[in-house]
Design an enzyme around this catalytic site. Structure first.
Site, PDB file in Angstrom:
ATOM      1  N   GLN A 163       4.757 -43.535   5.559  1.00  0.00           N
ATOM      2  CA  GLN A 163       6.056 -43.819   6.097  1.00  0.00           C
ATOM      3  C   GLN A 163       6.465 -45.027   5.386  1.00  0.00           C
ATOM      4  OE1 GLN A 163       5.833 -42.653  10.167  1.00  0.00           O
ATOM      5  NE2 GLN A 163       7.909 -43.315  10.627  1.00  0.00           N
ATOM      6  N   SER A 183      -2.201 -43.811   5.284  1.00  0.00           N
ATOM      7  CA  SER A 183      -1.770 -43.246   6.466  1.00  0.00           C
ATOM      8  C   SER A 183      -1.512 -41.848   6.387  1.00  0.00           C
ATOM      9  CB  SER A 183      -0.627 -44.142   7.170  1.00  0.00           C
ATOM     10  OG  SER A 183      -0.538 -43.659   8.537  1.00  0.00           O
ATOM     11  N   LEU A 184       0.024 -41.555   6.633  1.00  0.00           N
ATOM     12  CA  LEU A 184       0.446 -40.150   6.328  1.00  0.00           C
ATOM     13  C   LEU A 184       0.053 -39.726   4.955  1.00  0.00           C
ATOM     14  CD1 LEU A 184       2.649 -37.953   6.554  1.00  0.00           C
ATOM     15  CD2 LEU A 184       4.102 -39.702   5.866  1.00  0.00           C
ATOM     16  N   HIS A 192      -1.623 -46.288  14.564  1.00  0.00           N
ATOM     17  CA  HIS A 192      -3.038 -46.889  14.442  1.00  0.00           C
ATOM     18  C   HIS A 192      -3.285 -47.934  15.569  1.00  0.00           C
ATOM     19  CE1 HIS A 192      -2.861 -44.535  10.683  1.00  0.00           C
ATOM     20  NE2 HIS A 192      -1.728 -45.187  10.626  1.00  0.00           N
ATOM     21  N   GLN A 204      -7.977 -41.123  12.555  1.00  0.00           N
ATOM     22  CA  GLN A 204      -7.127 -41.896  11.854  1.00  0.00           C
ATOM     23  C   GLN A 204      -5.761 -42.368  12.750  1.00  0.00           C
ATOM     24  OE1 GLN A 204      -3.527 -40.856   9.807  1.00  0.00           O
ATOM     25  NE2 GLN A 204      -4.522 -41.146   7.628  1.00  0.00           N
TER      26      GLN A 204
END
Length: 291
Positions: free
Chosen positions: A9, A88-89, A195, A244
């Protein structure tokens, strides 16, 4: 060895993917399928929407995922990774690219993840902040010493760490970090504390969806944000993906491990060049490229 890396993102931009749609029959089919699965024309927002339209979490996450995955699918035989990783994503994009996840399942999970994170963000005031110019250990110690919930969230590269938590706690940690010598400690314009433990409601919601999704043995290892090591077991991939949301993104450590395991070229697949910049800061000798 070739490493392919997938952004998260924040990499989105207006017009993203329009060229792929125009030039590739494969891309058109995937984008049209995505519009059907999501129940709205995400392609209209990606190709023609404003930056503000693209900043909505329910749009941003599937849009970045789609750009990355569709781009990887249009590369054909040229896409031959020895290893993959995603920030991440981006981990979801990487898992579709290496065959661990099907395209439709990946998109559904990303959309559920976006909605679940949005809901979690609305439960209490929370935010994230970028900290520049301090050792990771100093940032960790300041977070631990600050009252309330504030934790290291993204280990992006040496001297760049993002913290995450309750708004008040993040603000107090930023002041303490500046006193500790940070070059900058800047609150980011994000929807909430990604997170961090504040994402627990989202983690629980996503866990049930992930557990019901079929994961295959991938064509090559993925270096996941939670463990930073090469993973090929579908069960382990699933566990790490669930963890995650509330765990830090260990990008620095993942890239270092990929280099130790033989990665010589890092190709970024998706919008922007953010990850290439981070890789060069982690190891200036690493070779980087855009897909």
């Amino acid at each position: 060895m070739k490493a392919y890396i997938f952004p998260g993102q924040g990499a989105q931009f207006s017009g993203m993917g329009a060229d792929l749609y125009e030039q590739s029959e494969t891309a058109r089919k995937l984008f049209d399928t995505a519009n059907e699965i999501l129940g709205f024309a995400i392609t209209d927002i990606m190709f023609n929407g404003s930056d503000e339209d693209l900043r909505q979490t329910k749009v941003t996450q599937p849009a970045v995922f789609l750009h990355s995955v569709v781009l990887s699918k249009t590369l054909g035989a040229a896409f031959a990774p020895d290893m993959v990783a995603g920030h991440s994503l981006g981990e979801f994009s990487a898992l579709v690219a290496n065959g661990a996840l099907g395209f439709e399942d990946g998109l559904k999970l990303v959309f559920q993840r976006a909605l679940a994170m949005q809901k979690a963000c609305e439960l209490q005031p929370s935010t994230m902040a970028a900290v520049l110019g301090l050792e990771d250990t100093v940032v960790e110690q300041v977070c631990e010493a600050t009252g309330g919930i504030v934790v290291p969230a993204n280990y992006n590269c040496p001297g760049q760490l993002v913290i995450s938590g309750e708004t008040d706690a993040v603000n107090r940690a930023c002041e303490a970090l500046k006193e500790a010598g940070a070059r900058r400690a800047l609150v980011l314009p994000v929807g909430g504390a990604f997170h961090s433990p504040l994402m627990e409601p989202a983690r629980e919601e996503l866990a049930s969806a992930i557990e019901q999704t079929v994961f295959n043995t991938p064509a090559c290892p993925i270096y996941q944000n939670v463990t930073t090591t090469a993973v090929t077991s579908p069960d382990e991939i699933r566990r790490n993906l669930i963890a995650q949301l509330t765990a830090p993104v260990k990008w620095t450590q993942s890239v270092q491990q990929m280099i130790a395991d033989g990665a010589s070229l890092f190709t970024e697949v998706g919008p922007g060049k953010v990850l290439q910049g981070l890789v060069k800061k982690i190891d200036r000798n690493a070779e980087v490229a855009s897909a």
